[in-house]
Structures are given as structure tokens and as C-alpha cells.
Design a protein around this motif. Sequence first.
Motif, PDB file in Angstrom:
ATOM      1  N   ASP A  48       0.716  -1.272   0.016  1.00 28.08           N
ATOM      2  CA  ASP A  48       0.114  -0.151   0.077  1.00 28.08           C
ATOM      3  C   ASP A  48       0.791   1.257  -0.158  1.00 28.08           C
ATOM      4  N   SER A  49       2.073   1.370   0.646  1.00 24.23           N
ATOM      5  CA  SER A  49       2.999   2.154   0.504  1.00 24.23           C
ATOM      6  C   SER A  49       3.266   2.714  -0.859  1.00 24.23           C
ATOM      7  N   LEU A  50       3.127   1.753  -1.750  1.00 24.43           N
ATOM      8  CA  LEU A  50       3.473   2.306  -3.069  1.00 24.43           C
ATOM      9  C   LEU A  50       2.533   2.691  -3.944  1.00 24.43           C
ATOM     10  N   VAL A  51       1.130   3.091  -3.481  1.00 28.12           N
ATOM     11  CA  VAL A  51       0.114   3.255  -3.991  1.00 28.12           C
ATOM     12  C   VAL A  51      -0.440   4.812  -3.370  1.00 28.12           C
ATOM     13  N   GLN A  52      -0.843   5.854  -4.016  1.00 23.39           N
ATOM     14  CA  GLN A  52      -1.302   7.063  -3.582  1.00 23.39           C
ATOM     15  C   GLN A  52      -2.414   7.359  -4.486  1.00 23.39           C
ATOM     16  N   SER A  53      -3.290   8.120  -3.941  1.00 27.64           N
ATOM     17  CA  SER A  53      -4.687   8.932  -4.441  1.00 27.64           C
ATOM     18  C   SER A  53      -4.667  10.150  -4.145  1.00 27.64           C
ATOM     19  N   TRP A  54      -5.240  11.030  -4.988  1.00 25.54           N
ATOM     20  CA  TRP A  54      -5.468  12.505  -4.688  1.00 25.54           C
ATOM     21  C   TRP A  54      -6.405  13.165  -5.931  1.00 25.54           C
ATOM     22  N   ARG A  55      -6.671  14.330  -5.470  1.00 28.25           N
ATOM     23  CA  ARG A  55      -7.554  14.941  -6.623  1.00 28.25           C
ATOM     24  C   ARG A  55      -6.637  16.470  -6.947  1.00 28.25           C
ATOM     25  N   GLU A  56      -6.910  16.818  -8.299  1.00 26.26           N
ATOM     26  CA  GLU A  56      -6.353  17.974  -8.546  1.00 26.26           C
ATOM     27  C   GLU A  56      -7.006  18.558  -9.622  1.00 26.26           C
ATOM     28  N   TRP A  57      -6.914  19.786  -9.825  1.00 25.69           N
ATOM     29  CA  TRP A  57      -7.296  20.648 -10.986  1.00 25.69           C
ATOM     30  C   TRP A  57      -6.066  21.016 -11.766  1.00 25.69           C
ATOM     31  N   GLU A  58      -6.580  21.247 -13.048  1.00 27.17           N
ATOM     32  CA  GLU A  58      -5.319  21.484 -14.205  1.00 27.17           C
ATOM     33  C   GLU A  58      -5.978  22.487 -15.063  1.00 27.17           C
ATOM     34  N   LEU A  59      -5.231  23.758 -15.233  1.00 23.43           N
ATOM     35  CA  LEU A  59      -5.760  24.805 -16.231  1.00 23.43           C
ATOM     36  C   LEU A  59      -4.521  24.897 -17.040  1.00 23.43           C
ATOM     37  N   GLU A  60      -5.083  24.807 -18.583  1.00 27.66           N
ATOM     38  CA  GLU A  60      -4.373  24.644 -19.394  1.00 27.66           C
ATOM     39  C   GLU A  60      -4.821  25.919 -20.669  1.00 27.66           C
ATOM     40  N   LEU A  61      -3.835  26.752 -20.999  1.00 25.11           N
ATOM     41  CA  LEU A  61      -4.237  27.682 -22.040  1.00 25.11           C
ATOM     42  C   LEU A  61      -4.291  27.082 -23.388  1.00 25.11           C
ATOM     43  N   ASP A  62      -5.506  27.516 -24.136  1.00 25.57           N
ATOM     44  CA  ASP A  62      -5.506  26.915 -25.511  1.00 25.57           C
ATOM     45  C   ASP A  62      -5.123  28.189 -26.306  1.00 25.57           C
ATOM     46  N   GLN A  63      -6.378  28.969 -27.085  1.00 25.75           N
ATOM     47  CA  GLN A  63      -6.376  30.006 -28.112  1.00 25.75           C
ATOM     48  C   GLN A  63      -6.446  31.214 -27.234  1.00 25.75           C
ATOM     49  N   GLY A  64      -6.520  31.402 -25.764  1.00 27.55           N
ATOM     50  CA  GLY A  64      -6.561  32.763 -25.176  1.00 27.55           C
ATOM     51  C   GLY A  64      -5.265  33.220 -24.903  1.00 27.55           C
TER      52      GLY A  64
END
Length: 517
Positions: free
Chosen positions: A162-178
Motif C-alpha cells: 500500500d505504501s507504493l500507491v497514492q490517490s489524490w484530486r487535482e485541477w489543471e488549467l491549460e491555455l488554448d487559444q486565449g
Amino acid sequence: MRSMGGSQHDEIERKYDVEAGTVFPNLAEVEGVAHVGQPEELDLEAVYFDTADLDLARHGVTLRRRTGGHDAGWHLKLPRVSDTRTEVHEPLGDAGEQVPDALVAPIRAMVRDRPLQPVVRLATARREYALHDAAGGVIATVCDDQVRAERLDGTGGPGSRDSLVQSWREWELELDQGVEALLDVVEEQLLAAGAAPAASGSKLLRALGDLPPAEPPGSEHAPTGSARALFSAHLAEHTAKLHRQDSAVRAGRPEGIHKLRIAGRRLRSALATWRPQLDGAATEPVRDELRWLGEQLAPARDAQVLREHLAEVLSDQPAELVVGSVAARIDDELGAAYLAGRDRAVEALDGDRYLRLLDALDRLIESPPLTSGSEEAAEQVVKGLLRRDAKRLRRAVRDIDAAGEPGERDVAFHEARKKAKRLRYAGEMARPVLGKKARSLAASAKKVQEALGVHQDSVVARERLRELGMQAHLGGENAFTFGRLHGVEEARAVRAEADFDRAWKRLRRKHLNHWLG
């Protein structure tokens, strides 16, 4: 940019840590966002590759094979600059876990001939939101990711699997044409909803945990109490620059060869300046190999500089004095010389000799071969080294006065230029311990170096113009303009000598009398 079925682009993104229960905000309220598309559900799996010592991760590089989503394939992300990372893509192909050669080339200096192996598997459940402008274009995307990371190299820590496994949540913001300012506006909304700027720059780094960086702080910020610490920090700083410019050359960036050559010169100059303190049996072979590297890079860079300079000089000539296909001949000859030189440079970077040079530099940084004064205060040791380099420059300038024939004077000017450059680099190296005095010395030595550099450039230009003029004559063309340009370069050399005289007098009066007594 495309090559071998792949592509390359700059990725501008920001990441945020977020709690499992945080509600995703309504981004349609953000200024500049007309509407938010319906979320797209994606299941992504990526296997990350690295060496056993995680050399890529420590350099801020990620290499993965991703399945699922819109961009399935192999992805190489090079080190981040601010919010921007260059990402290189290759198709999945049929090779399974065999890393494509096109992705190994940009990281060769980091991994050398060490094998690449799977180190982390990431499974990501993604909800992707497209942000649209009033015209319907996608200006940015925001991803809400639930991540599960599994270490594959068996080094996740003590205890159960179990020490080799992690779980989490994240948000990712990526620019496109802006425009990039949009990131700040969207970020405000994300932070207000409960997000925080990500503690890790990538999912991979979060899975791996804390790693010592491959690139140490620059010598301005490194510990410099002892001579050994200063020497090691200086070598490490410019070896890191060598690595970065290696990637630039392989990516075809025009400035890469020039900057790689400078990094190698600075390393070679440092070994020359520190020579009285070093075990020559360990360092002289490295100096020789750095000289060899410079020789492999020189043809491309010299052709590049001369081509740009002669094109500029030619454009300044009155139209009625430009006779024949002068511009085309200059462009064709020097353009071909640059391409041939660049091929030679890349071939050298791909060779075992260059990789062994990188290994040797690593050993010097890890265990500096100082034979005396290594634990002395850096300030005292550096003062002696600067005094030695100043004496060498003074002798080189005296040799100019003693030279007789014009050819001898040109050689003497060139030798003085090299000694001025070494003194400049030594002064810049000494700034962390000597401060303003070293900075001022380096600036004055740079003025001398630059004047002598212009002189040497004029010598090279005149030699090449004579060759081009003879080729034009033998080809039945009018060589008048090549002769005129040769005269322009002669006048340039005269001005450079006058600039050198002024810069040398200032350096001697302001600094050398102080350093040499």
C-alpha cells in the motif's frame, strides 16, 4: 514542429491541489469566458519511464506512454520555464514499452547510456471542461482529475505494498487559444472555490516524493565558504547549462549551438583558472575534451555569425556598388557551411566521447580534485587566481606590441582576446565572494574581450571574403563587391583596435594596477 511522425508544442498550464469534497466552480462567471462546455469524461492511463536513479525526474523532465483521451501516445515534457513547458509527442506505435528514439535524443545528456524503465503508473479519471469565447473558440481547458499513482520500481517506502500507491484530486488549467492573462482570472475563481497552487509541479513528482534536484543552485546562491565549495558550485552551474543547451541543439533551436559552446568554454576556462589548485592528472584530460567539444561546435556557429554579419553589411552598401550575385553566393556558401557544421555538432553530441565527457564532469563536481587550499577561505584563494589571470592578460597585450608582421599581430590580438575572456569569466566566478570588485573587473575585462572579438571576427570575415571573391572571379563573375566588403572589414578592424586601446587603458588603470600592485 514535426519530425518522424511526432509533434512538438509549448504547453502553458497551472496545477492546483484540491480536497476530495470541494465543489467545482462555475467558470462561466469568469471575465472573458462566454460559456463552458459540457464536461467530457475521460479515463487515462500513463506509464512513466526513467533511469534507476530517476535522472529525468531530478532534471524536471517527464517521459510517459499514455493511453486513452485525445492525445494517446508517447509524451516527453522538457523542464518548465515559468508556466510553460515544451512537450514532444510521438505515436504509440507497436513497440510496447520501447521508448521511441526520437524522444531519447533530446534527453541523451541526462540519461546517457543508462536504460529507461517504467517507474510509475498513473490512472486518471478526468472531467474536462472547455472554456469558450464569444466566437465559440476554445480559449482554455480545465481538468478535474482523480488520480491513482502506483510506484513500479519498488522504492515506495517501507511497509506493505500500500505504501507504493497514492490517490489524490487535482485541477489543471491549460491555455488554448486565449491570452496568458486569462490564466490569472480563472485562477482567482479556482482559488476562491478552495483550490491551492500545487505543491508538486507534476503528477509524477507527487508520486515520487521529494527528490534532490539534478541542477544545484547557481554559484551566486551556493555555499562559498571554502575554495572547494566555490569551485564545485561553479562547475555544477555551468554543467547544468551545458545540459540545457544540449537539448536546445537537438531541438534545432538556432541559439543552442552558441550557448552550448559558451557553457563549454566557461567550464574549460574555470579549469584553466583553477589549475594551480588542481590535480592536473584529473582535470587536464577534461580540458582537452572540452576543447574538442568546442571544435565540433565552431564551424556551425562561425558560419552562422559570419552569414548574419555579411548580410547586414551588404544591405548597407549603395545599390550601384553591389555587382553580381553577391548576396546569393554569401547566403548559399555560408548557409551550407552552417548546415554541415550543425550536422557535425549533433553527430558529436550523439557519440560516446561526448557522453564520457559528461561523466567526467559529474565526477569533478562530486569530488573536486583540489590539491591545495581546498578548505581555505574562498576569498583568499580566488584573489590569487585572479592575480594570475591578470598577469597572463598583461603579457599577452605586451606580445601585441612586440609583434611585427600583420599576420603576427592578428594572432597576438586573438591570444589577448582569449586571456581577456578568461579574466572576465574568472571575475564573474569570483562575484559570490568578492562582490562589487569582482563584478567591476569582469565588466572591464569584457569590454577588452569584445573589442578584440570584433577584431578577430574581421580577420575571419576578410579571409572568407577573399575566398568568395576568388570563387566569383574564377566563375566569370565580377568580384568588385567582395573587394569592397573586404575593405569595409579592414576599416572595422582599425576601429576595433582603437576600441581595444581605450578598453585596455581603462582596465589597466582601474583594475590591474590594483590587482598586480
